[in-house]
Write an enzyme that holds these catalytic residues in place. Sequence first.
Site, PDB file in Angstrom:
ATOM      1  N   LYS A  53       0.833  -1.210   0.000  1.00 14.44           N
ATOM      2  CA  LYS A  53       0.000   0.000   0.000  1.00 14.44           C
ATOM      3  C   LYS A  53       0.866   1.258   0.000  1.00 14.44           C
ATOM      4  O   LYS A  53       0.554   2.236  -0.676  1.00 14.44           O
ATOM      5  CB  LYS A  53      -0.961  -0.015   1.202  1.00 14.44           C
ATOM      6  CG  LYS A  53      -2.094  -1.024   1.014  1.00 14.44           C
ATOM      7  CD  LYS A  53      -2.898  -1.289   2.275  1.00 14.44           C
ATOM      8  CE  LYS A  53      -3.873  -2.434   2.021  1.00 14.44           C
ATOM      9  NZ  LYS A  53      -4.666  -2.837   3.169  1.00 14.44           N
ATOM     10  N   GLN A  97      -4.826  -1.354   9.390  1.00 15.04           N
ATOM     11  CA  GLN A  97      -4.775  -2.688   8.795  1.00 15.04           C
ATOM     12  C   GLN A  97      -5.443  -3.710   9.720  1.00 15.04           C
ATOM     13  O   GLN A  97      -5.141  -3.769  10.910  1.00 15.04           O
ATOM     14  CB  GLN A  97      -3.311  -3.082   8.532  1.00 15.04           C
ATOM     15  CG  GLN A  97      -3.146  -4.384   7.811  1.00 15.04           C
ATOM     16  CD  GLN A  97      -3.667  -4.344   6.373  1.00 15.04           C
ATOM     17  OE1 GLN A  97      -3.496  -3.361   5.650  1.00 15.04           O
ATOM     18  NE2 GLN A  97      -4.322  -5.411   5.954  1.00 15.04           N
ATOM     19  N   ASP A 120     -10.817   3.077   3.350  1.00 14.67           N
ATOM     20  CA  ASP A 120     -11.138   1.654   3.213  1.00 14.67           C
ATOM     21  C   ASP A 120     -12.645   1.466   2.988  1.00 14.67           C
ATOM     22  O   ASP A 120     -13.087   0.408   2.560  1.00 14.67           O
ATOM     23  CB  ASP A 120     -10.741   0.902   4.500  1.00 14.67           C
ATOM     24  CG  ASP A 120      -9.592  -0.079   4.273  1.00 14.67           C
ATOM     25  OD1 ASP A 120      -9.303  -0.377   3.095  1.00 14.67           O
ATOM     26  OD2 ASP A 120      -9.009  -0.544   5.260  1.00 14.67           O
TER      27      ASP A 120
END
Length: 283
Positions: A53, A97, A120
């Site tokens: 990422k 995460q 997200d």
Amino acid sequence: MAAQLIDGNALARQIRAEVAGRTQALKARGVQPHLSIILVGEDPASVVYTKHKVNDSTETGLSATLERYPDTMAEAELLARIRTLNADPKVHGILVQLPLPKHMDAHKVIETISPAKDVDGFHVQSAGALLTGLPGFLSCTPYGCMKLIETTGIDLRGKNAVVIGRSNNVGKPMALMLLGKDATVTMCHSRTKDLKAHTLMADVVVAAVGKRNVLTKDMVKPGAVVIDVGMNRNDEGKLCGDVDFDGVKEVAGWITPVPGGVGPMTRAMLLVNTLEAAERASQ
Ligand code: NAP
């Protein structure tokens, strides 16, 4: 006739190039889009994913920071760090995460992220925006699947779409996105009685289960678009999806491979969301 392959790597490359162009335009106006990633603990897969990422971001001109904390970190400390990032105008996207260590409440952590920075798309406000058709951040994996489906040129209006799997991050938002394009959507899950009866009617099937061979050749309508979200290992330890690719490609019209289908698109859509967060903040 063999299905046409939907190339997720090629589409992701194209999307990253578009993101790079829009990022340059934003930078010219003095805005540097920035993604803050938090990783708690040492989960090996999460370590790899977060590195990707960061690299994806910097390669496209976005900036990204990865903050790593030990799995002994207190939940209150993590929440405080998120609040600090929420208040920082230089940070446009925040990603924590998952999975988190067991002593942390993932829902509480995600709900602490400002919806304006929820790249997200996991916050309840993002989910609610999708449900009600309001603007918000779309969960990256189903968002990427929609882009893959778009490349086939199929007009989803009135088409039958079946989503296998009903997770909050993939299956449910996927079904809502297809519904938003006027498909007639059926959601299947582990309690579905006759999965094949549903999939045989489908013009589009999205498999998001996490089990090999959930969808086989005999379950697919000729010409259907088949999107494989699953990530599993076969007997040789190689990455494979939920779909029996070799069999299904003989009947489907379009199919995504694993690897090289949904995975690269999930990564690309995170960049899109981060850029959009920066564009919205700068307006
Ligand atoms: P999840 O939370 O475990 O959900 C799996 C879903 O599959 C559940 O809704 C479950 O039903 C359903 N299911 C289980 N067995 C089934 C069966 N035999 N028939 C029909 N449905 C069944 O998983 P997820 O997070 O949605 O992820 C699904 C897969 O996609 C995993 O392999 C994951 O690694 C992969 N994934 C890939 C990407 C990517 O970027 N490529 C991103 C995210 C996820 P119940 O609700 O009834 O239990």
